[in-house]
Design a protein around this motif. Sequence first.
Motif, PDB file in Angstrom:
ATOM      1  N   ILE A 137       0.839  -1.202   0.000  1.00 55.76           N
ATOM      2  CA  ILE A 137       0.000   0.000   0.000  1.00 55.76           C
ATOM      3  C   ILE A 137       0.880   1.260   0.000  1.00 55.76           C
ATOM      4  O   ILE A 137       2.079   1.190   0.210  1.00 55.76           O
ATOM      5  N   ALA A 138       0.215   2.377  -0.252  1.00 54.89           N
ATOM      6  CA  ALA A 138       0.890   3.666  -0.086  1.00 54.89           C
ATOM      7  C   ALA A 138       0.056   4.485   0.897  1.00 54.89           C
ATOM      8  O   ALA A 138      -1.152   4.277   1.016  1.00 54.89           O
ATOM      9  N   VAL A 139       0.724   5.383   1.614  1.00 57.69           N
ATOM     10  CA  VAL A 139       0.043   6.213   2.607  1.00 57.69           C
ATOM     11  C   VAL A 139       0.037   7.654   2.116  1.00 57.69           C
ATOM     12  O   VAL A 139       1.068   8.174   1.693  1.00 57.69           O
ATOM     13  N   HIS A 140      -1.116   8.270   2.144  1.00 58.35           N
ATOM     14  CA  HIS A 140      -1.132   9.723   1.924  1.00 58.35           C
ATOM     15  C   HIS A 140      -1.560  10.392   3.226  1.00 58.35           C
ATOM     16  O   HIS A 140      -2.682  10.234   3.684  1.00 58.35           O
ATOM     17  N   GLN A 163       2.397  -6.880   9.995  1.00 51.69           N
ATOM     18  CA  GLN A 163       3.559  -7.525   9.380  1.00 51.69           C
ATOM     19  C   GLN A 163       3.361  -7.872   7.917  1.00 51.69           C
ATOM     20  O   GLN A 163       4.333  -8.019   7.181  1.00 51.69           O
ATOM     21  N   ASN A 164       2.133  -8.017   7.487  1.00 47.69           N
ATOM     22  CA  ASN A 164       1.908  -8.361   6.081  1.00 47.69           C
ATOM     23  C   ASN A 164       1.645  -7.143   5.195  1.00 47.69           C
ATOM     24  O   ASN A 164       1.300  -7.274   4.030  1.00 47.69           O
ATOM     25  N   VAL A 165       1.763  -5.989   5.792  1.00 52.25           N
ATOM     26  CA  VAL A 165       1.523  -4.765   5.027  1.00 52.25           C
ATOM     27  C   VAL A 165       2.863  -4.104   4.715  1.00 52.25           C
ATOM     28  O   VAL A 165       3.633  -3.782   5.613  1.00 52.25           O
ATOM     29  N   LYS A 166       3.095  -3.920   3.430  1.00 59.04           N
ATOM     30  CA  LYS A 166       4.322  -3.230   3.040  1.00 59.04           C
ATOM     31  C   LYS A 166       3.931  -1.838   2.542  1.00 59.04           C
ATOM     32  O   LYS A 166       3.105  -1.702   1.643  1.00 59.04           O
ATOM     33  N   VAL A 167       4.521  -0.827   3.174  1.00 59.72           N
ATOM     34  CA  VAL A 167       4.215   0.547   2.757  1.00 59.72           C
ATOM     35  C   VAL A 167       5.251   1.004   1.744  1.00 59.72           C
ATOM     36  O   VAL A 167       6.440   1.024   2.026  1.00 59.72           O
ATOM     37  N   LEU A 168       4.796   1.322   0.556  1.00 59.43           N
ATOM     38  CA  LEU A 168       5.696   1.804  -0.497  1.00 59.43           C
ATOM     39  C   LEU A 168       5.661   3.324  -0.494  1.00 59.43           C
ATOM     40  O   LEU A 168       4.605   3.928  -0.336  1.00 59.43           O
ATOM     41  N   GLU A 169       6.824   3.908  -0.676  1.00 58.80           N
ATOM     42  CA  GLU A 169       6.894   5.374  -0.574  1.00 58.80           C
ATOM     43  C   GLU A 169       6.781   6.032  -1.944  1.00 58.80           C
ATOM     44  O   GLU A 169       7.557   5.730  -2.858  1.00 58.80           O
ATOM     45  N   GLN A 170       5.830   6.929  -2.079  1.00 57.64           N
ATOM     46  CA  GLN A 170       5.677   7.651  -3.345  1.00 57.64           C
ATOM     47  C   GLN A 170       6.581   8.875  -3.391  1.00 57.64           C
ATOM     48  O   GLN A 170       6.948   9.404  -2.343  1.00 57.64           O
ATOM     49  N   ALA A 171       6.902   9.307  -4.595  1.00 60.05           N
ATOM     50  CA  ALA A 171       7.654  10.559  -4.750  1.00 60.05           C
ATOM     51  C   ALA A 171       6.789  11.705  -4.233  1.00 60.05           C
ATOM     52  O   ALA A 171       5.558  11.626  -4.266  1.00 60.05           O
ATOM     53  N   TYR A 172       7.417  12.742  -3.769  1.00 61.27           N
ATOM     54  CA  TYR A 172       6.721  13.951  -3.284  1.00 61.27           C
ATOM     55  C   TYR A 172       5.685  13.615  -2.213  1.00 61.27           C
ATOM     56  O   TYR A 172       4.586  14.153  -2.193  1.00 61.27           O
ATOM     57  N   LYS A 173       6.054  12.702  -1.357  1.00 57.76           N
ATOM     58  CA  LYS A 173       5.120  12.223  -0.340  1.00 57.76           C
ATOM     59  C   LYS A 173       4.490  13.340   0.488  1.00 57.76           C
ATOM     60  O   LYS A 173       3.275  13.323   0.707  1.00 57.76           O
ATOM     61  N   THR A 199      -1.798  11.333  -8.006  1.00 52.86           N
ATOM     62  CA  THR A 199      -2.219   9.983  -8.407  1.00 52.86           C
ATOM     63  C   THR A 199      -1.121   9.295  -9.216  1.00 52.86           C
ATOM     64  O   THR A 199      -0.891   8.095  -9.057  1.00 52.86           O
ATOM     65  N   MET A 200      -0.428  10.061 -10.045  1.00 53.75           N
ATOM     66  CA  MET A 200       0.662   9.474 -10.826  1.00 53.75           C
ATOM     67  C   MET A 200       1.754   8.912  -9.894  1.00 53.75           C
ATOM     68  O   MET A 200       2.190   7.777 -10.064  1.00 53.75           O
ATOM     69  N   HIS A 201       2.123   9.725  -8.899  1.00 54.62           N
ATOM     70  CA  HIS A 201       3.188   9.260  -7.999  1.00 54.62           C
ATOM     71  C   HIS A 201       2.729   8.048  -7.186  1.00 54.62           C
ATOM     72  O   HIS A 201       3.516   7.136  -6.940  1.00 54.62           O
ATOM     73  N   LEU A 202       1.468   8.058  -6.793  1.00 55.33           N
ATOM     74  CA  LEU A 202       0.956   6.919  -6.033  1.00 55.33           C
ATOM     75  C   LEU A 202       0.917   5.669  -6.914  1.00 55.33           C
ATOM     76  O   LEU A 202       1.317   4.579  -6.500  1.00 55.33           O
ATOM     77  N   ARG A 203       0.476   5.838  -8.147  1.00 54.57           N
ATOM     78  CA  ARG A 203       0.396   4.713  -9.068  1.00 54.57           C
ATOM     79  C   ARG A 203       1.799   4.154  -9.333  1.00 54.57           C
ATOM     80  O   ARG A 203       1.995   2.942  -9.384  1.00 54.57           O
ATOM     81  N   ASN A 204       2.753   5.058  -9.460  1.00 60.65           N
ATOM     82  CA  ASN A 204       4.123   4.631  -9.777  1.00 60.65           C
ATOM     83  C   ASN A 204       4.774   3.789  -8.686  1.00 60.65           C
ATOM     84  O   ASN A 204       5.790   3.148  -8.937  1.00 60.65           O
ATOM     85  N   THR A 205       4.221   3.789  -7.498  1.00 58.19           N
ATOM     86  CA  THR A 205       4.810   2.959  -6.445  1.00 58.19           C
ATOM     87  C   THR A 205       4.544   1.482  -6.705  1.00 58.19           C
ATOM     88  O   THR A 205       5.240   0.625  -6.186  1.00 58.19           O
ATOM     89  N   GLY A 206       3.491   1.192  -7.485  1.00 57.34           N
ATOM     90  CA  GLY A 206       3.105  -0.192  -7.680  1.00 57.34           C
ATOM     91  C   GLY A 206       2.160  -0.700  -6.601  1.00 57.34           C
ATOM     92  O   GLY A 206       1.755  -1.858  -6.626  1.00 57.34           O
ATOM     93  N   ALA A 207       1.818   0.149  -5.661  1.00 60.66           N
ATOM     94  CA  ALA A 207       0.883  -0.255  -4.612  1.00 60.66           C
ATOM     95  C   ALA A 207      -0.508  -0.473  -5.213  1.00 60.66           C
ATOM     96  O   ALA A 207      -0.819   0.067  -6.279  1.00 60.66           O
ATOM     97  N   THR A 208      -1.311  -1.264  -4.511  1.00 62.98           N
ATOM     98  CA  THR A 208      -2.663  -1.499  -5.014  1.00 62.98           C
ATOM     99  C   THR A 208      -3.679  -0.651  -4.279  1.00 62.98           C
ATOM    100  O   THR A 208      -4.822  -0.550  -4.686  1.00 62.98           O
ATOM    101  N   GLN A 209      -3.239  -0.046  -3.191  1.00 62.30           N
ATOM    102  CA  GLN A 209      -4.198   0.612  -2.322  1.00 62.30           C
ATOM    103  C   GLN A 209      -3.553   1.834  -1.662  1.00 62.30           C
ATOM    104  O   GLN A 209      -2.359   1.847  -1.406  1.00 62.30           O
ATOM    105  N   VAL A 210      -4.385   2.832  -1.406  1.00 62.44           N
ATOM    106  CA  VAL A 210      -3.910   4.029  -0.711  1.00 62.44           C
ATOM    107  C   VAL A 210      -4.732   4.202   0.560  1.00 62.44           C
ATOM    108  O   VAL A 210      -5.965   4.116   0.522  1.00 62.44           O
ATOM    109  N   VAL A 211      -4.070   4.434   1.666  1.00 65.02           N
ATOM    110  CA  VAL A 211      -4.803   4.754   2.892  1.00 65.02           C
ATOM    111  C   VAL A 211      -4.423   6.152   3.357  1.00 65.02           C
ATOM    112  O   VAL A 211      -3.346   6.653   3.066  1.00 65.02           O
ATOM    113  N   SER A 212      -5.356   6.759   4.078  1.00 66.89           N
ATOM    114  CA  SER A 212      -5.123   8.102   4.595  1.00 66.89           C
ATOM    115  C   SER A 212      -5.965   8.283   5.846  1.00 66.89           C
ATOM    116  O   SER A 212      -6.909   7.532   6.088  1.00 66.89           O
TER     117      SER A 212
END
Lengths: 270, 215, 469
Positions: A137-140, A163-173, A199-212
Amino acid sequence: MPPSKPDTVYFFGTCLIDLMFPKAGVSAIQLLQRAGIKVIYPQAQTCCGQPAWNSGYRAEARKVARAQIALFPKPLPIVIPSGSCAGMMKTHYPELFKGEADEAQALDVAGRVYELTEFLVDVLNVNLKDLGEPVEIAVHTSCSARREMGVADKIEQLLGQLQNVKVLEQAYKPECCGFGGTFAIKQPEISAAMVADKTMHLRNTGATQVVSQDCGCLMNIGGAFEYQAKHQNKKALSTQHIAEFLLQRTSSPSPSTGEGHRMGVAEVKS
Amino acid sequence: MSEARSHIFQRLRAVPRPEVDTTGRDYIPIYQWDKAERIKRFTERMQAVRAEVHHCDRSSWLSKVAELCRVKGLTNLLVSPTTEWGQALYQQAESLPSLTGYDQPIEAWKQEMFYGIDASLTSTLGGIAETGSLILWPNSDEPRMMSLVPPVHFAILDTEQLYTTFAEAVQAQDWLAQGMPTNALLISGPSKSADIAQVLAYGVHGPKELVVILV
Amino acid sequence: MKTEFRIQVDQALGKQDVRAHFRKAMDTLMTNRRNQFPDNAELQRLRDQAQVIRANALSKLPELLEQLEANLTQNGIHVHWAETTDEANDIVLKIMQKHNATWMIKGKSMVSEEMGLNHFLESKGIEALESDLGEFIIQLDGETPSHIIMPAIHKSKEQIAKLFNEKFPDIPYTEDVDTLTRTARDILREKFYNAPVGLSGVNFAVAETGTLCLVENEGNGRMSTTIPPVHIAVTGIEKVVEKFSDIPPLLSILPRSATGQPITTYFNMISSPRKQGEKDGPEEVHLVLLDNGRSRIYSDPELLATLRCIRCGACINHCPVYVRIGGHSYGTVYPGPIGTILEPQKSGLSVHGELVQASSLCGACGEVCPVRIPIPNIINRLRYEGVHQEESSVLDAGSKRKPMEAITWKAWSWAATHPSMYNLGSNLATQVRKLVPNHLGAWTSVRTAPAIADKTLHQQLKALGVDHE
């Protein structure tokens, strides 16, 4: 200093969650209840007043805010599943009520406000057990959670326990998603450019989901993903409020699994 | 007094002014840097902005200057005959390019200053390790343009005068008691700019090269 | 109908290459700044200190201005006062005329931009030549700065190469930055040599000693203030600080916040014209102190913070709006967040009031401001000033009020203070959600319409039996 663990809290659901994302509110309350906290939800609550405050309509904002501060008479923490509304109450109520007869009451309320993730980490010191499948996932983090409330690290700490959640970091977080309340309506072109980049930066992480921790951002980001999927044939990431995500990950699978995973999306009409 | 002035003051005075709590105003970052550390920091900072730094002592600096003048192919050097460093250089004139003094007002020799001088050498009042800066108080012996107009500027820094911070230098040298000079300067490298596409270029208006001789 | 600002924004957003260029430039500046402050606690101490220094100076502004004037006068510097930019321009013109000067060379000065000095002098047959490399470039192209410290940041190397080739056809075309820089150096050297008058700005003016401080890298400031026989400095009345000991901390935080350099190449402290026996430097130095709305801003205890600004540009570099629309879209002298709060106060809300809407209130500007100007709060305040109807010190207060909008907010506040009506309304919304049109104008041009839930949180919690007291 955070207070020691209380047995009861007030819950302020926010108008956006009330009308658009009730599942986030219900999940937040269930997380609190599961930690042994009794939750009071004053039914007379409406809106913190921020939309009017940020539009310059201070008298109108104060009138609405005044109705809210009356709803929390007991000296209990007020938990809010939104950095933005928490920020309004905590940092702007004191300005809004400066010199007013009920200034003391407003200050009292402001002093008891906690953003949900902040409360879960700092006050409840929750221990989460991840029961979900591995996911990336990615976090905003909303600007108000990050800068006004200074609680950006809390959501990360909570996710770090899964433990099963991997947070991927987007550019310009740390950059704003372009929502900004009425900003998105008054300056739609700039707002659109901002959310397109986000959205582009979030998509580029390869994550399937965004949480905020803020539904305003999720409405903006999620709506943009939906639109791009529909009109530009781009991959849409699902968006979810942190409360819903945490509750799902830490609850045993229920018959309703799979439903509502994409918050708000299930309701979208084609 | 002008009307504008009195109007401005009228407006400024018409309003209640906030009391300001000045806690923290005199904060000075403390670094426990001994002399060796100050020299190291100063050198790193200077080199980072493409200044040359040469570590010499009182017996070697003169030959270093002579050597650098040769290497750089300088045909002349603008230097005051009255400073400690200048006196020593004039005594060794045969090993140096032709030495010129700034002995008349600029108006009398502006053309030569702008288009005939290859390099200058000045003393400094001190240095600042934190930022890699030279302190100059130009005077009638070493006027303002010496460190500005020639393409190469040699500056001699006595390492006893190398302070940790600007604030410390101002205090230690008691600038206020001395009274501020016509012009005081901090120089932290050769002239530079990033105004073209953020590409760093040296030698825009001031010296293209800054050569610091530590003694 | 789109406002002029939004039309400019549209055009700016459409220029992909320029946007990419801005993004890259701001990324570099943000990274450089971050690297200058590795220790957050130390950064916060330095910000506290810089804030206190500036706030203290403002709290004593009239006394400090008097002290500055007395010390400068004693040092031999002529002090002039201007309420308006017209007056400031006239003062400069009179000095030029007194010396029969037909042109001047300029170091970088944003206040001279504020005055529209070049244009004014041109109308009087006097040329004002910019010598800061960035300013020189944009002057060649007939443009204005797009950033307060990097005026030509919107231009690519290729554009500058073409421009030089066009303006100086004798010099072969080159994209080599060193060669372009040397070209400008050679041209401007000759100008400095001959210039009858040099003009500069001022970064800090020290009341205690009567000292004018200039921060720069190129030497244009030193050349403009050292070589011509007459030096005119122009600055705003807010630039004064009380003590010389206030200078080192400000000098420390300004370049680090601005471009991420530990210090600029030159820090130039000028306290007098050429003295008896000195061999160079201007014989005559003037300081023009400009008000232009500053004393009005000064009268409001909250808006006063605007005047703490030390013009580092960090807020601009970190602004998600600026990076996308660039400096020219603002249509102001000062762009970005600082321009957003300063320009409407200076020129009036009816002129630049729309700028305060061009912010998502993300807070990035306030987070980096070295003197802790609460820029988002001031934006919020100016939005209020735009629509309220009470008396105010802000120019054109109330001019942005639209009757329909005001009625909408009134109705909203009524509904949100009548919970039964509010809930009825939101319940109704959930009922009719299928009928809500899927087009909300601006919102739906890049996003799907937000979906209303089938049951509100109020309803769901009631059903779940959550305590509602």
